[in-house]
Design an enzyme around this catalytic site. Structure first.
Site, PDB file in Angstrom:
ATOM      1  N   PHE A  16       0.825  -1.212   0.000  1.00  0.00           N
ATOM      2  CA  PHE A  16       0.000   0.000   0.000  1.00  0.00           C
ATOM      3  C   PHE A  16       0.862   1.267   0.000  1.00  0.00           C
ATOM      4  CE2 PHE A  16      -3.267  -2.980   1.510  1.00  0.00           C
ATOM      5  CZ  PHE A  16      -4.278  -2.626   0.636  1.00  0.00           C
ATOM      6  N   GLU A 172     -10.887 -12.160  12.500  1.00  0.00           N
ATOM      7  CA  GLU A 172     -11.498 -12.430  11.204  1.00  0.00           C
ATOM      8  C   GLU A 172     -11.284 -13.883  10.791  1.00  0.00           C
ATOM      9  OE1 GLU A 172     -11.462  -7.825   9.566  1.00  0.00           O
ATOM     10  OE2 GLU A 172      -9.814  -9.143   9.020  1.00  0.00           O
TER      11      GLU A 172
END
Lengths: 434, 434
Positions: A16, A172
């Site tokens: 990123f 998650e």
């Protein structure tokens, strides 16, 4: 091709931070070279979905060349940075050197075992595509092994899953794994009931999702328990081996028999970050992150920027977290500093705009913290979906991912359930990447 | 659970033959056990699309358990058949034994190097998901290496791709690779023009697609040349190594400098087929296939069926080809024989219904041979698309595949372009599976 007065910007790492730095230099009169060991940008926040068979690797990876194809001032090099000639301003690759006027170090993070690197084989972490497909193989293989195991004790060990670390990744993973056991695999087996699977989520802190406000941690914990996950907090892992995990709690030591452990407990910087620190004389913190100036440069080296997971910048009293939004904003900021220097202007200090903190817990549940607004349950899940699809949009995979998620939501099925063959075989048979 | 009078049917292999046999036994009063080394059924005819980055592995693989979930008389075992106790009627797995009353051997084929197994490292074949992701990595890596290579001769070697074997797989690979070079990667690189890539398609026969009628071979050759592929027929490969391929033509020996060779020249049976032959005293042909009775059983062993690529059954004067329709029809036939035996009836002879032969050559071109009807160009391509989507339908991936193909057709892009890290590294750096 290179002219004396054109600034050569070299970016190490296409995550990123590096990708957003490169993109932000699109209209700046510089020559950009983006170097990465891999040929693709990886949408790391969805890596757990590959590990749990919801998405295929190709759906969260986009070739760096495609992403930067139309940016004529930028070239992509597949290569590994192995040295830094800080005085000569050259990035040394395994097979060559790239000179720079400005260097942006954005080489990210890797799994950290806090001195227990031997645990890695039995407790793989989740940082790369290969990690994800390896974990996917191990999770799915455990059910296969349980189906064939006549000994009830061993069968129970195969059906016990331990996730170390209850941060966003751990939560998650645990939520998705619980759904696999309860819904996706239901009826697939003949000898076992997959909903007998025990999914333990361990953390040393006193609650799950420690970076979130307590109220959201509690909500997340309730959602996890509802899905069948057993969060165990205040727990320290003292041993990981092939046959189980030993933990230390307030009540003393305890042994958990399991064949499947996933490590989501900690990260450290890439090796190259240490090389940069050594070459520039920069200081590193406990996790190896380089302490940077407020403009993200290395002290004494205004031409070297360190951003994202590799950097330690204090913000409101503590170091900024290693998350995608920080890396993206820092990538754009480093690009802006380079652009303003070309115009002869000085640099400002980086300011972080916290857009909130999100974690998703299985189907239609999640937590979201925007400071002024805290939500949990399905509104948080919808927010999570929106944010991730928006970012993914840039990688052209959005529609496919959306359709696959839609399918999965309606059918409880998962499309990418491959146990692949590779070097690190769970149960001596299947594993590796695919 | 097992009763004396229930017939236990064991199927070794979950490819087209084994899967269709299992499905056809759905309503037969038998207990079916399907054993496979892998947890998924692979849609092999589309494997070349994974190798060329169009599809992700998960899109052409479906878990066997899901496919057979609702078939209550059937269980799936993840395991490898290593021995056969023909007298005791037990299939011996690496970690156990499965007794049977009827055995269906459907263990398929693997790559065959005609005595040159050493070539495998430099000329990988295309039979498994791992093969496909490995070849994908090597193809994509070659362009990366060429981009970085200053020496023009070496750059030319990196941009030279040799496909050995111009059957359907070789032709489809060559066509897709030509499109990658001409369209997909166009503009991605700065130092090379990807359309300078040379794609050589070698075959020992005097034309491409030897099983097709001459007229269609010529049409296919024209399509390939139009795409930029150079078919070279009447060529025998005498050496493959890291730096190139040596071939023998009518004009003498010739050396082709290349770093990327794909083997699509031949297949042989799985090792287990040899074990079956030894245990039952069955005869094998030159390629290792077992010569079966007209009802697909092994002579002297009416309880052992051999189907698909593992079997050699003469039909109209030559052995049936190793293609999916043969395996599917034989799987259904073996199931029907078992069902009729339960009713006390004898077996008939297998009859092959040739539904035609198809090969696709890049975007919107192909050849189709239905005996009475021969077409080429876009009508053949449309037929191919229809047939493959129809079969894929059963694997629930149809819509995703259709959408991805639609995207790709419109955008010339490919979604699954990952160079992954693994054990077998092209150029000492990237490769393996992912």
């Amino acid at each position: 091709m290179r002219k004396c007065c054109v600034r050569r910007v070299v970016i190490a790492g296409g995550g990123f931070g590096g990708l957003y730095a490169a993109k932000a230099l699109r209209h700046t009169p510089v020559e950009v070279t983006l170097v990465d060991r891999r040929n693709f940008h990886l949408f790391q926040p969805l890596l757990y979905q590959v590990a749990t068979g919801s998405l295929s690797p190709g759906e969260i990876a986009a070739p760096l060349r495609s992403l930067l194809r139309d940016q004529k001032n930028t070239r992509v090099l597949l290569g590994e940075a192995v040295e830094l000639d800080a005085a000569g301003r050259r990035l040394i690759l395994a097979d060559g050197a790239v000179p720079y006027d400005s260097l942006i170090v954005a080489t990210g993070a890797r799994n950290h075992y806090f001195g227990h690197d031997a645990w890695q084989a039995d407790a793989p972490g989740l940082k790369s595509i290969e990690d994800a497909t390896h974990i996917r193989s191990r999770l799915l293989y455990a059910f296969e092994a349980a189906e064939r195991e006549p000994d009830p004790e061993l069968r129970r060990a195969w059906l016990t899953f331990v996730i170390v670390g209850a941060g966003a990744t751990g939560v998650e993973l645990a939520g998705a794994l619980a759904e696999i056991a309860r819904d996706t695999l239901r009826g697939d087996f003949r000898s076992i009931h997959t909903d007998e699977a025990r999914i333990l989520l361990l953390d040393g802190a006193d609650r799950v999702l420690p970076p979130f406000p307590e109220q959201l941690s509690s909500a997340a914990e309730r959602s996890l328990v509802h899905l069948g996950v057993r969060p165990r907090t205040g727990v320290r892992v003292t041993e990981v081996d092939r046959e189980g995990v030993t933990i230390q709690t307030m009540q003393g030591g305890e042994r958990i028999a399991t064949r499947t452990v996933v490590w989501a407990a900690g990260i450290t910087v890439s090796e190259f970050t240490g090389i940069v620190a050594k070459a520039t004389g920069a200081q590193q913190d406990r996790l190896g992150r380089i302490l940077v100036n407020p403009d993200l440069t290395v002290p004494g080296h205004p031409e070297v920027f360190v951003i994202g997971d590799a950097a330690n910048l204090e913000w409101k009293g503590k170091p900024l977290p290693g998350v995608a939004p920080v890396a993206m904003q820092q990538g754009r900021f480093a690009a802006a500093v380079i652009a303003s220097r070309i115009k002869g202007r000085g640099g400002a200090a980086f300011r972080y705009l916290n857009k909130g903190n999100l974690a998703v817990i299985g189907r239609a549940s999640g937590v979201a913290d925007f400071g002024f607004l805290r939500v949990h349950g399905w509104p948080a899940w919808l927010l999570w979906l929106t944010v991730h699809l928006t970012y993914l949009a840039q990688f052209r995979n959005r529609v496919l991912v959306f359709i696959r998620w839609g399918f999965q939501y309606l059918t409880f099925d998962r499309g990418a359930r491959i146990i692949s063959m590779g070097a690190n075989d769970p149960g001596d048979r299947a594993g590796g990447s695919g």
